[in-house]
Design a protein around this motif. Structure first.
Motif, PDB file in Angstrom:
ATOM      1  N   LYS A 328       0.841  -1.202   0.000  1.00  0.00           N
ATOM      2  CA  LYS A 328       0.000   0.000   0.000  1.00  0.00           C
ATOM      3  C   LYS A 328       0.876   1.252   0.000  1.00  0.00           C
ATOM      4  CE  LYS A 328      -4.140  -1.754  -0.023  1.00  0.00           C
ATOM      5  NZ  LYS A 328      -5.075  -1.471  -1.112  1.00  0.00           N
ATOM      6  N   ASP A 346      -9.922  -2.508   1.531  1.00  0.00           N
ATOM      7  CA  ASP A 346     -10.506  -2.394   0.186  1.00  0.00           C
ATOM      8  C   ASP A 346     -11.886  -3.031   0.235  1.00  0.00           C
ATOM      9  OD1 ASP A 346      -8.118  -1.361  -0.671  1.00  0.00           O
ATOM     10  OD2 ASP A 346      -7.692  -2.930  -2.138  1.00  0.00           O
ATOM     11  N   GLU A 355     -12.371  -5.055  -6.429  1.00  0.00           N
ATOM     12  CA  GLU A 355     -12.183  -3.772  -5.736  1.00  0.00           C
ATOM     13  C   GLU A 355     -13.026  -2.634  -6.308  1.00  0.00           C
ATOM     14  OE1 GLU A 355      -8.097  -2.384  -5.609  1.00  0.00           O
ATOM     15  OE2 GLU A 355      -8.800  -0.356  -5.159  1.00  0.00           O
ATOM     16  N   SER A 358     -10.887   1.891  -2.029  1.00  0.00           N
ATOM     17  CA  SER A 358      -9.738   1.721  -1.135  1.00  0.00           C
ATOM     18  C   SER A 358      -9.813   2.851  -0.140  1.00  0.00           C
ATOM     19  CB  SER A 358      -8.413   1.841  -1.887  1.00  0.00           C
ATOM     20  OG  SER A 358      -8.077   0.630  -2.511  1.00  0.00           O
TER      21      SER A 358
HETATM   22 MG    MG Z   1      -6.883   0.366  -4.317  1.00  0.00          MG
END
Ligand code: MG
Ligand code: 4AD
Length: 432
Positions: A328, A346, A355, A358
């Protein structure tokens, strides 16, 4: 009036005027049957004299005045306009889009393909997603802001930055408004923005665009759980309202919304470590940079395939919580109770869509964030103004980003994310 208005029992026997385009055309000896499409995509059959209709071609623009009548044989709702007078605005040249076309041609002619009923339906769903997204923030007391899209620094890693010449210096197209939203919470409290974000994505996938609509939010004095609650409420609100408002459009594109009706908070929260265990227990393989395959392990980022595996049987989204910091960006706050793990999550959409958001808490200590920048190979000197936010009254804070096209893709069940945006931008396409 619009075709949608004319198709009503109230107008039966009355003369009305409808404007639009020739969607389909069947010429017979005495009459021509014009399926007229109005400017919002609704259609009505119009019966006009063959002679008047002789010049007509597909997509010619016309105005028909006629008497509304009810005829169960008439397509699309059993209403038609009879004995129509016809005014022709433009006789269209031979239309390049027929009934069955390759995806490539439809993309090349996107400015025309927007008139197809599937595209119209998806565009309307998208409009509702945007409308209810905004509405949720307004109703819940978040303030709307806008951030610049021409910026000096990377947020989401340097490899997807679009560089541009900005007068006599270099600049980039923004990947995310996050850093600017972080600056705004000190004086405006919880804020949100809807801005284009840009990613020079070099891979061709069904869920990446080079330009996408990014709905982002940031708030001071929040916990990770506060952020997740905001996300699940927002997404549920958008979905429930959109499927109600756009039932007709979703039916037209044959989207069965039974699963979407179940999207209500709370969504499951799965620790990243447990997600990895689940994937390992199913023997999931990942492809390494050198092309070799090996079993997935703690520390790997989740890919489109692993996300699909995790969500394929679910009806509701899940949050994967607590990714390793290493996968990340620098701004993710480390969990004081679990070194090396980020206070981040996420949201993965069900049935393999993967996804859609986030989010998480941001590192608020100047020393830690400077360290993290260096570890990521970033020059803290280039983030002077951003680091000031940690110098002058830093507070615990967090937020999230949601990709509008990812959400629309899931709601409409679109195979390719390109279908959820009117003029898609990808590695191989910047036109039309
Ligand atoms: Mg992301
Ligand atoms: O996960 P991402 O990269 O996170 C951020 O940009 C954070 N700075 C957001 C924030 O906290 N304010 O992007 C957020 C979301 C993703 O979950 C995805 O839905 C969407 O943006 N997204 C894309 N959508 C389409 N095409 C792409 N290339 C996308 N990249 C991200």
């Amino acid at each position: 009036m619009r075709a949608s208005e004319a198709k009503s029992a109230d107008f039966v026997g009355k003369r009305v005027t409808v404007r639009g385009w020739v969607h389909r055309l069947r010429k017979q000896k005495e009459n021509a049957f014009v399926l007229l499409r109005d400017d919002r995509g609704a259609v009505i059959q119009c019966v006009v004299a063959a002679e008047a209709a002789a010049p007509l071609t597909i997509e010619s623009s016309v105005e028909v005045t006629g008497t509304v009548s009810q005829d169960p044989r008439a397509p699309e709702g059993g209403f038609e306009l009879k004995a129509g007078e016809l005014k022709i605005y433009n006789v269209a040249a031979e239309y390049p889009i027929g009934e069955y076309q390759s995806d490539e041609l439809l993309l090349d002619k996107r400015h025309l393909a927007l008139r197809t009923r599937r595209m119209i339906a998806i565009a309307k769903v998208r409009a509702s997603v945007l409308q209810y997204g905004r509405q949720w923030f307004v109703e819940n007391g978040w303030m709307e802001v806008t951030a610049p899209t021409i910026v000096k620094g990377a947020v989401e890693g340097g490899s997807t930055l679009f560089k541009l010449r900005y007068f006599d210096q270099d600049a980039y197209l923004s990947q995310s408004a996050q850093l600017y939203l972080e600056a705004m919470i000190f004086s405006l409290g919880p804020v949100w923005s809807l801005t284009p974000s840009f990613r020079a994505e070099k891979s061709r996938t069904v869920r990446h665009l080079a330009e996408f609509s990014h709905l982002e939010a940031e708030a001071p004095w929040v916990t990770l759980e506060d952020i997740l609650k905001a996300e699940e409420q927002l997404v549920s609100y958008v979905i429930q309202n959109t499927i109600k408002t756009r039932a007709e459009e979703l039916a037209l594109i044959k989207r069965d919304v039974t699963d979407l009706k179940k999207v209500e908070p709370p969504f499951d929260r799965i620790p990243y470590s447990r997600a990895i265990e689940t994937l390992r227990s199913r023997g999931l393989q990942v492809t390494q940079d050198d092309g070799e395959k090996r079993e997935i392990q703690f520390g790997d980022d989740l890919s489109i395939d692993t996300e699909r595996e995790l969500t394929k049987d679910a009806d509701r989204p899940v949050f994967v919580v607590g990714y390793p910091l290493a996968v990340k960006p620098f701004y993710v706050k480390e969990d004081p109770a679990a070194p090396g793990i980020g206070l981040t999550a996420d949201m993965l959409a069900p049935r393999g869509f993967g996804e859609v958001t986030s989010g998480g808490l941001r590192e608020d200590s100047i020393d830690s964030i400077t360290e993290r920048m260096k570890k990521e190979g970033l020059n803290p000197g280039a983030y002077g103004w951003y680091l000031d936010l940690r110098r002058y009254g830093s507070v615990p804070h967090g937020g999230f980003g949601l990709g509008i096209e990812r959400l629309v893709r899931w709601i409409t069940n679109a195979e390719d994310i390109k279908d959820t945006v009117l003029f898609p931008r990808t590695m191989s396409r910047v036109e039309p």
